[in-house]
Write an enzyme that holds these catalytic residues in place. Structure first.
Site: not given
Length: 350
Positions: A70, A72-74, A76, A187
Protein backbone atom coordinates in the site's frame (compact mmCIF):
# COMPACT_ATOMS: atom_id res chain seq x y z
CA UNK A 1 -4.22 -7.91 86.04
CA UNK A 2 -1.68 -5.27 85.06
CA UNK A 3 -1.38 -6.83 81.58
CA UNK A 4 -5.17 -6.92 81.09
CA UNK A 5 -5.42 -3.34 82.27
CA UNK A 6 -2.76 -2.30 79.75
CA UNK A 7 -4.45 -4.17 76.91
CA UNK A 8 -7.76 -2.51 77.66
CA UNK A 9 -6.23 0.89 76.82
CA UNK A 10 -3.76 -0.15 74.09
CA UNK A 11 -6.07 -2.29 71.91
CA UNK A 12 -8.28 0.60 70.76
CA UNK A 13 -5.15 2.56 69.82
CA UNK A 14 -3.72 -0.37 67.86
CA UNK A 15 -7.08 -0.80 66.10
CA UNK A 16 -7.12 2.84 65.05
CA UNK A 17 -3.55 2.57 63.73
CA UNK A 18 -4.40 -0.58 61.70
CA UNK A 19 -7.53 1.08 60.33
CA UNK A 20 -5.51 4.13 59.26
CA UNK A 21 -2.94 1.92 57.51
CA UNK A 22 -5.70 0.06 55.61
CA UNK A 23 -7.38 3.32 54.59
CA UNK A 24 -4.04 4.76 53.42
CA UNK A 25 -3.35 1.69 51.24
CA UNK A 26 -6.85 1.87 49.72
CA UNK A 27 -6.48 5.60 49.05
CA UNK A 28 -3.13 5.10 47.30
CA UNK A 29 -4.56 2.32 45.13
CA UNK A 30 -7.45 4.55 44.09
CA UNK A 31 -5.03 7.34 43.27
CA UNK A 32 -2.86 5.07 41.13
CA UNK A 33 -5.95 3.92 39.23
CA UNK A 34 -7.00 7.48 38.58
CA UNK A 35 -3.65 8.35 36.98
CA UNK A 36 -3.67 5.46 34.50
CA UNK A 37 -5.54 5.27 31.22
CA UNK A 38 -9.23 4.45 31.51
CA UNK A 39 -9.78 0.73 30.95
CA UNK A 40 -12.22 -0.02 28.17
CA UNK A 41 -13.47 -3.27 26.69
CA UNK A 42 -11.48 -2.66 23.50
CA UNK A 43 -8.26 -2.21 25.47
CA UNK A 44 -8.81 -5.31 27.56
CA UNK A 45 -9.54 -7.46 24.51
CA UNK A 46 -6.50 -5.97 22.73
CA UNK A 47 -4.13 -6.88 25.55
CA UNK A 48 -5.51 -10.44 25.57
CA UNK A 49 -5.01 -10.85 21.82
CA UNK A 50 -2.41 -13.36 20.85
CA UNK A 51 0.55 -12.13 18.86
CA UNK A 52 0.28 -13.34 15.31
CA UNK A 53 3.14 -15.14 13.57
CA UNK A 54 5.37 -14.16 10.65
CA UNK A 55 4.03 -17.19 8.76
CA UNK A 56 0.43 -16.06 9.16
CA UNK A 57 1.23 -12.54 7.97
CA UNK A 58 3.21 -13.91 5.04
CA UNK A 59 0.23 -16.01 4.05
CA UNK A 60 -2.10 -13.02 4.45
CA UNK A 61 -0.01 -10.97 1.97
CA UNK A 62 0.96 -13.78 -0.44
CA UNK A 63 4.54 -13.65 0.77
CA UNK A 64 4.57 -9.86 1.11
CA UNK A 65 3.95 -9.63 -2.62
CA UNK A 66 4.69 -6.23 -4.14
CA UNK A 67 1.18 -5.99 -5.60
CA UNK A 68 -0.15 -5.95 -2.04
CA UNK A 69 2.06 -3.04 -0.98
CA UNK A 70 0.00 0.00 0.00
CA UNK A 71 2.94 2.30 0.60
CA UNK A 72 6.12 2.93 2.52
CA UNK A 73 7.00 5.10 5.49
CA UNK A 74 10.00 6.26 7.44
CA UNK A 75 10.49 2.89 9.15
CA UNK A 76 9.14 0.29 6.73
CA UNK A 77 6.39 -0.86 4.37
CA UNK A 78 2.62 -1.27 4.60
CA UNK A 79 0.85 -4.20 2.93
CA UNK A 80 -2.76 -5.09 2.42
CA UNK A 81 -3.57 -8.54 3.76
CA UNK A 82 -6.40 -10.90 4.64
CA UNK A 83 -6.18 -12.83 7.90
CA UNK A 84 -7.35 -16.42 8.30
CA UNK A 85 -10.70 -15.21 9.65
CA UNK A 86 -11.27 -13.22 6.46
CA UNK A 87 -10.67 -9.74 7.91
CA UNK A 88 -8.91 -7.29 5.59
CA UNK A 89 -6.06 -5.53 7.37
CA UNK A 90 -3.10 -3.24 6.79
CA UNK A 91 0.20 -4.79 7.91
CA UNK A 92 2.99 -2.38 8.74
CA UNK A 93 6.32 -4.20 8.48
CA UNK A 94 9.29 -2.45 10.07
CA UNK A 95 12.61 -2.33 8.25
CA UNK A 96 14.90 -3.35 11.10
CA UNK A 97 17.98 -2.21 9.17
CA UNK A 98 16.79 1.39 9.52
CA UNK A 99 18.20 3.26 12.48
CA UNK A 100 15.54 3.70 15.16
CA UNK A 101 13.19 1.03 13.75
CA UNK A 102 13.13 -1.02 16.97
CA UNK A 103 12.34 2.07 19.02
CA UNK A 104 9.71 3.17 16.49
CA UNK A 105 7.97 -0.21 16.76
CA UNK A 106 7.95 -0.07 20.56
CA UNK A 107 6.66 3.52 20.63
CA UNK A 108 3.96 2.91 18.06
CA UNK A 109 2.86 -0.37 19.63
CA UNK A 110 2.59 1.15 23.11
CA UNK A 111 1.05 4.45 22.00
CA UNK A 112 -1.57 3.02 19.65
CA UNK A 113 -2.43 0.11 21.94
CA UNK A 114 -3.47 2.51 24.69
CA UNK A 115 -5.56 4.83 22.52
CA UNK A 116 -9.19 4.14 21.69
CA UNK A 117 -10.85 6.78 19.53
CA UNK A 118 -13.01 6.65 16.39
CA UNK A 119 -10.56 8.92 14.51
CA UNK A 120 -7.35 7.09 15.40
CA UNK A 121 -6.19 3.99 13.53
CA UNK A 122 -6.73 0.92 15.68
CA UNK A 123 -4.06 -1.75 16.27
CA UNK A 124 -5.62 -5.20 15.89
CA UNK A 125 -2.55 -7.20 16.92
CA UNK A 126 1.20 -7.33 16.41
CA UNK A 127 4.04 -9.66 15.53
CA UNK A 128 7.38 -9.35 17.27
CA UNK A 129 10.47 -11.54 17.03
CA UNK A 130 14.21 -10.91 16.88
CA UNK A 131 14.25 -10.57 13.09
CA UNK A 132 10.72 -9.41 12.31
CA UNK A 133 8.36 -6.79 13.71
CA UNK A 134 4.97 -5.78 12.37
CA UNK A 135 1.75 -4.09 13.41
CA UNK A 136 -1.62 -5.30 12.14
CA UNK A 137 -3.96 -2.33 11.72
CA UNK A 138 -7.50 -1.63 10.57
CA UNK A 139 -7.54 -1.46 6.78
CA UNK A 140 -8.54 1.96 5.42
CA UNK A 141 -10.04 1.26 1.99
CA UNK A 142 -9.92 4.86 0.74
CA UNK A 143 -6.22 5.38 1.29
CA UNK A 144 -4.72 8.58 2.65
CA UNK A 145 -5.54 12.27 2.35
CA UNK A 146 -2.38 12.83 0.29
CA UNK A 147 -3.86 10.70 -2.51
CA UNK A 148 -7.20 12.49 -2.46
CA UNK A 149 -5.59 15.92 -2.59
CA UNK A 150 -2.81 15.40 -5.13
CA UNK A 151 -3.64 12.43 -7.38
CA UNK A 152 -5.56 12.66 -10.63
CA UNK A 153 -9.17 11.46 -10.76
CA UNK A 154 -9.67 12.05 -7.02
CA UNK A 155 -11.74 14.91 -5.66
CA UNK A 156 -13.10 16.00 -2.27
CA UNK A 157 -15.86 18.58 -2.13
CA UNK A 158 -15.89 21.39 0.43
CA UNK A 159 -18.05 19.64 3.02
CA UNK A 160 -15.97 16.45 2.79
CA UNK A 161 -12.79 18.42 3.44
CA UNK A 162 -14.34 20.22 6.41
CA UNK A 163 -15.54 16.91 7.89
CA UNK A 164 -12.15 15.26 7.39
CA UNK A 165 -10.39 18.12 9.17
CA UNK A 166 -12.91 17.99 12.03
CA UNK A 167 -12.10 14.27 12.36
CA UNK A 168 -8.36 15.01 12.44
CA UNK A 169 -8.79 17.82 14.96
CA UNK A 170 -10.87 15.50 17.18
CA UNK A 171 -8.13 12.85 17.06
CA UNK A 172 -5.36 15.31 17.98
CA UNK A 173 -7.49 16.88 20.72
CA UNK A 174 -8.00 13.40 22.20
CA UNK A 175 -4.25 12.73 22.15
CA UNK A 176 -3.58 16.01 23.97
CA UNK A 177 -6.43 15.97 26.48
CA UNK A 178 -7.91 12.49 26.61
CA UNK A 179 -5.21 10.92 28.81
CA UNK A 180 -3.45 11.81 32.07
CA UNK A 181 -0.21 12.06 30.09
CA UNK A 182 -0.54 14.10 26.85
CA UNK A 183 0.56 12.30 23.69
CA UNK A 184 2.19 14.36 20.92
CA UNK A 185 1.90 12.84 17.45
CA UNK A 186 4.91 14.83 16.12
CA UNK A 187 4.41 13.93 12.46
CA UNK A 188 0.95 15.01 11.34
CA UNK A 189 0.68 15.28 7.55
CA UNK A 190 -1.70 14.13 4.76
CA UNK A 191 0.17 10.81 4.37
CA UNK A 192 -0.71 9.92 7.97
CA UNK A 193 -4.40 10.76 7.66
CA UNK A 194 -6.26 7.67 6.46
CA UNK A 195 -9.82 7.40 5.16
CA UNK A 196 -12.14 4.45 5.70
CA UNK A 197 -14.95 3.25 3.43
CA UNK A 198 -17.24 6.00 4.75
CA UNK A 199 -14.57 8.71 4.24
CA UNK A 200 -14.14 9.09 8.00
CA UNK A 201 -10.58 10.21 8.75
CA UNK A 202 -8.24 8.31 11.09
CA UNK A 203 -4.84 9.56 12.25
CA UNK A 204 -2.09 6.93 12.10
CA UNK A 205 1.70 6.41 12.19
CA UNK A 206 2.79 7.08 15.75
CA UNK A 207 6.39 6.04 15.06
CA UNK A 208 7.93 9.21 16.53
CA UNK A 209 5.16 10.10 18.98
CA UNK A 210 6.20 11.56 22.33
CA UNK A 211 4.60 11.27 25.77
CA UNK A 212 4.94 14.29 28.01
CA UNK A 213 5.87 13.46 31.60
CA UNK A 214 3.36 14.42 34.27
CA UNK A 215 3.60 18.13 35.01
CA UNK A 216 5.74 18.86 31.91
CA UNK A 217 4.57 21.15 29.11
CA UNK A 218 7.42 20.38 26.70
CA UNK A 219 10.42 18.13 26.18
CA UNK A 220 13.57 18.03 24.06
CA UNK A 221 14.19 15.46 21.34
CA UNK A 222 16.76 14.70 18.64
CA UNK A 223 14.10 13.12 16.40
CA UNK A 224 13.09 15.21 13.42
CA UNK A 225 9.65 15.21 11.82
CA UNK A 226 8.71 15.99 8.20
CA UNK A 227 10.07 19.23 6.79
CA UNK A 228 7.32 21.70 5.95
CA UNK A 229 4.92 20.41 8.60
CA UNK A 230 7.33 20.70 11.52
CA UNK A 231 6.91 23.57 13.99
CA UNK A 232 9.80 26.12 14.00
CA UNK A 233 10.84 25.35 17.60
CA UNK A 234 10.81 21.62 16.83
CA UNK A 235 13.09 21.99 13.82
CA UNK A 236 15.51 24.53 15.28
CA UNK A 237 15.82 23.45 18.92
CA UNK A 238 14.16 20.03 19.19
CA UNK A 239 11.53 21.44 21.57
CA UNK A 240 8.35 19.35 21.49
CA UNK A 241 4.98 20.27 22.99
CA UNK A 242 1.31 19.82 22.11
CA UNK A 243 1.62 23.12 20.26
CA UNK A 244 3.84 21.37 17.68
CA UNK A 245 0.86 19.26 16.63
CA UNK A 246 -1.31 22.39 16.47
CA UNK A 247 1.23 23.98 14.08
CA UNK A 248 1.30 20.87 11.86
CA UNK A 249 -2.50 20.79 11.87
CA UNK A 250 -2.60 24.42 10.69
CA UNK A 251 -0.29 23.60 7.77
CA UNK A 252 -2.38 20.54 6.81
CA UNK A 253 -5.49 22.71 7.01
CA UNK A 254 -3.98 25.16 4.50
CA UNK A 255 -2.92 22.31 2.19
CA UNK A 256 -6.34 20.66 2.32
CA UNK A 257 -8.17 23.73 0.99
CA UNK A 258 -5.50 25.15 -1.33
CA UNK A 259 -3.96 21.93 -2.71
CA UNK A 260 -0.53 23.47 -2.20
CA UNK A 261 2.17 21.50 -0.37
CA UNK A 262 4.51 23.30 2.07
CA UNK A 263 7.41 21.68 0.19
CA UNK A 264 6.39 23.00 -3.26
CA UNK A 265 9.15 24.82 -5.15
CA UNK A 266 6.90 27.87 -5.02
CA UNK A 267 7.87 28.23 -1.36
CA UNK A 268 11.39 29.06 -0.22
CA UNK A 269 12.89 29.52 3.24
CA UNK A 270 11.89 33.17 3.42
CA UNK A 271 8.44 32.47 1.92
CA UNK A 272 6.69 29.60 3.66
CA UNK A 273 3.19 28.36 2.90
CA UNK A 274 2.01 30.20 5.99
CA UNK A 275 3.59 33.50 4.92
CA UNK A 276 1.98 33.09 1.50
CA UNK A 277 -1.43 32.49 3.11
CA UNK A 278 -1.04 35.46 5.44
CA UNK A 279 -0.28 37.83 2.54
CA UNK A 280 -2.82 36.34 0.09
CA UNK A 281 -5.89 35.87 2.29
CA UNK A 282 -6.84 39.59 2.38
CA UNK A 283 -7.22 39.47 -1.43
CA UNK A 284 -10.06 36.94 -1.08
CA UNK A 285 -10.60 33.18 -1.03
CA UNK A 286 -10.61 32.95 -4.83
CA UNK A 287 -6.89 33.80 -4.78
CA UNK A 288 -5.91 30.98 -2.45
CA UNK A 289 -8.49 28.17 -2.72
CA UNK A 290 -8.09 24.97 -4.74
CA UNK A 291 -9.33 25.93 -8.23
CA UNK A 292 -11.57 22.85 -8.33
CA UNK A 293 -13.17 23.82 -5.04
CA UNK A 294 -14.23 27.40 -5.70
CA UNK A 295 -15.64 28.60 -9.03
CA UNK A 296 -17.27 31.98 -9.66
CA UNK A 297 -20.15 30.42 -11.60
CA UNK A 298 -21.09 28.27 -8.58
CA UNK A 299 -24.43 29.41 -7.10
CA UNK A 300 -22.92 28.99 -3.64
CA UNK A 301 -19.74 30.89 -4.51
CA UNK A 302 -20.03 33.56 -1.79
CA UNK A 303 -21.06 31.06 0.89
CA UNK A 304 -18.15 28.76 0.04
CA UNK A 305 -15.67 31.63 -0.22
CA UNK A 306 -16.65 32.90 3.24
CA UNK A 307 -16.30 29.38 4.62
CA UNK A 308 -12.81 28.92 3.16
CA UNK A 309 -11.72 32.35 4.41
CA UNK A 310 -12.87 31.45 7.95
CA UNK A 311 -10.99 28.16 7.81
CA UNK A 312 -7.81 29.84 6.57
CA UNK A 313 -7.99 32.38 9.40
CA UNK A 314 -8.21 29.44 11.78
CA UNK A 315 -5.24 27.81 10.02
CA UNK A 316 -3.16 30.96 10.55
CA UNK A 317 -4.06 30.97 14.25
CA UNK A 318 -2.97 27.33 14.50
CA UNK A 319 0.34 27.86 12.70
CA UNK A 320 1.52 31.03 14.47
CA UNK A 321 5.33 31.29 14.79
CA UNK A 322 5.25 31.41 18.59
CA UNK A 323 3.78 28.34 20.35
CA UNK A 324 1.94 30.40 22.94
CA UNK A 325 0.07 32.23 20.16
CA UNK A 326 -1.37 28.99 18.74
CA UNK A 327 -4.87 27.79 19.50
CA UNK A 328 -5.74 24.84 21.72
CA UNK A 329 -7.07 21.83 19.79
CA UNK A 330 -10.23 21.77 21.87
CA UNK A 331 -11.05 25.28 20.60
CA UNK A 332 -10.15 24.26 17.04
CA UNK A 333 -12.71 21.42 17.10
CA UNK A 334 -15.42 23.76 18.39
CA UNK A 335 -14.64 26.47 15.84
CA UNK A 336 -14.53 24.09 12.86
CA UNK A 337 -17.88 22.57 13.82
CA UNK A 338 -19.37 26.07 13.96
CA UNK A 339 -17.94 26.86 10.51
CA UNK A 340 -19.42 23.65 9.12
CA UNK A 341 -22.85 24.37 10.61
CA UNK A 342 -22.77 27.93 9.30
CA UNK A 343 -21.91 26.60 5.82
CA UNK A 344 -24.81 24.13 5.85
CA UNK A 345 -27.27 26.73 7.14
CA UNK A 346 -26.23 29.28 4.50
CA UNK A 347 -26.50 26.75 1.66
CA UNK A 348 -30.09 25.98 2.75
CA UNK A 349 -31.03 29.64 2.61
CA UNK A 350 -29.41 30.54 -0.71
Amino acid sequence: MIILHALRYSLPTIGVVVLLIVLTIMYRRCQSRSTTLPIKDDLLSLKRLRRTSHAELSQATNGFEESNMLGSGSFGYVYKGRLLDGIEVAIKVFNLQTEGAFRSFDIECDAMRNIVHRNIVKVITCCSSVNFKALVLDYMSNGNLEKWLHSKNYFLDLIQRVEIMIDVASAIEHLHNGHPTPIIHCDLKPNNILLDEDMVAHVGDFGIAKLLGEGYLMKHTMTLATIGYMAPEFGSAGIVSVKCDVYSYGIVLIETFTKKKPTDNFFAEERTIRHWMESSLPQGAIEIADVDLLKREDEYFIVKANCISSIMELALNCSAELPEKRKDMKDVVVELKKIKQRLLNNIKHV
